[in-house]
Enzyme design. Sequence first.
Site, short mmCIF file in Angstrom:
data_model
loop_
_atom_site.label_atom_id
_atom_site.label_comp_id
_atom_site.label_asym_id
_atom_site.label_seq_id
_atom_site.Cartn_x
_atom_site.Cartn_y
_atom_site.Cartn_z
N GLU A 103 -6.23 77.37 -26.50
CA GLU A 103 -7.39 76.59 -26.04
C GLU A 103 -7.01 75.63 -24.92
OE1 GLU A 103 -10.88 76.59 -27.34
OE2 GLU A 103 -10.82 75.72 -25.35
N ILE A 115 -11.46 70.43 -22.70
CA ILE A 115 -12.81 71.02 -22.78
C ILE A 115 -12.76 72.25 -23.67
CG2 ILE A 115 -14.73 72.02 -21.46
CD1 ILE A 115 -13.50 70.80 -18.94
N GLY A 147 -1.14 59.70 -10.56
CA GLY A 147 -0.53 60.52 -11.62
C GLY A 147 -1.26 61.83 -11.88
N ASP A 170 -2.65 77.35 -10.15
CA ASP A 170 -3.08 76.87 -11.46
C ASP A 170 -4.49 77.42 -11.78
OD1 ASP A 170 -2.86 74.59 -13.67
OD2 ASP A 170 -4.80 74.32 -12.71
N LYS A 177 -5.90 80.26 -14.66
CA LYS A 177 -6.99 79.91 -15.58
C LYS A 177 -8.14 80.92 -15.51
CE LYS A 177 -5.85 74.99 -15.63
NZ LYS A 177 -6.06 73.70 -14.94
N1 HSE Z 1 -2.68 70.21 -12.98
C1 HSE Z 1 -3.87 70.67 -13.63
C2 HSE Z 1 -5.10 70.05 -12.98
C3 HSE Z 1 -3.89 70.33 -15.09
O1 HSE Z 1 -4.95 69.21 -12.08
O2 HSE Z 1 -6.19 70.42 -13.34
C4 HSE Z 1 -3.08 71.25 -15.93
O3 HSE Z 1 -3.67 72.53 -15.96
#
Ligand code: HSE
Length: 403
Positions: A124, A131, A182, A196, A200
Amino acid sequence: MAKIAIMGFGTVGSGVLEVLETNKISIAEKCSDTITVKYILDIRDFSEDPHHELFTKNFEDILNDEEVSVVVETMGGLHPSYDFTKRLLLKGKHVVTSNKELVAAYGAELLQIAREKDINYMFEASVGGGIPIIRPLNSCLAANEITEIVGILNGTTNYILTEMFESGKEFSVALKDAQDKGYAEKNPAADVEGHDACRKIAILSSLVFGKRVDYTKINTDGITDITLTDVKYAEAYGSVIKLIGRAKIENDRVFASVEPTMLKTSHSLAGIKDVFNGILVKGNAIGDVMFYGRGAGKLPTASAVVADVIDCVRNLDRNNHYFWEEVDTDFVVPYDQNTAKFLVRIAGSYKEQKDRICNLFGETEVLQIKEGEFGIMTSEMTVADLKEKMKQVSAIKKIKFID
Ligand code: HSE
């Protein structure tokens, strides 16, 4: 008492321990059992940590301990997490992960092992941070044929683009800001280059379409080339630019991409700002459903991991049917065959190139935003067709457009 182990004590792993400790009583009520962390695997030295007695550097301690029924993998990366996860599943231990890279690359194989062993491989937290999205897709929306997923799946890039639009910051300034806050890593490549978001959308589409959507086949463009001039063009078209991950199924093949996309301000994803994520799912019975929230962060992500742990503890002898199969054939349609409208920025004067532009693109709306160039909005065409036409003019760049 359910005994678990945590592999990888970074931001998310330590968040998992924190959530388990803070909400110990309510979690115990929800699973009718207490959850105790028996091991934490990490190669670093935690001798000063208050939980130092739980730490081990030896994976075999966890693998061979019959008492450990669920293992949290928050190590990240492919190796050794792939080998560890596979061995744990083969040994009959449930595995819960936030590791999107591993799920996107080896999910089909790991889910198959979990299914054969009547245990669970749950993820998840790999998409959308806190979410709820994986479970709703697999359970609440199970009666639907999902035809399309469109999402803002990366918080860091959404923050940067929001700053560019709302505060007029250059990309590099907005990135620095995201790092100072951060949100972005020191090496921000995975976020700003779109990798990334690519992992997803690959995970979400594999889950809903039931076959592995190979992330290496998804055209992935990040936001590093987006400039304040692009922002001005988008504004002139009543649009914003978002990094959009999209997957659509047609005739049993998937059109998938990750790219900066102009969205009309009336689009339901256009108002999603800052580090928030938004995921729009289209189902044949339910229509459009939106998922919205913080897509990153220690405790939101840890809460998603812990929810999976609770599910495993509640269903120790039952597989939850999370599954997609490996496919040999090309399930993902080559990017060149994708169709869309595009904003094309072209160098030079429109007046001097009017005939050629009309011949190539037909009658188009023309925008003059910057000296020495102009922009046109194309009709719907394939990427291959667009690239061919762009070769015949002094094209600067294209940006996909969804209205
Ligand atoms: N680095 C990702 C983001 C979070 O900025 O959405 C981790 O998947």
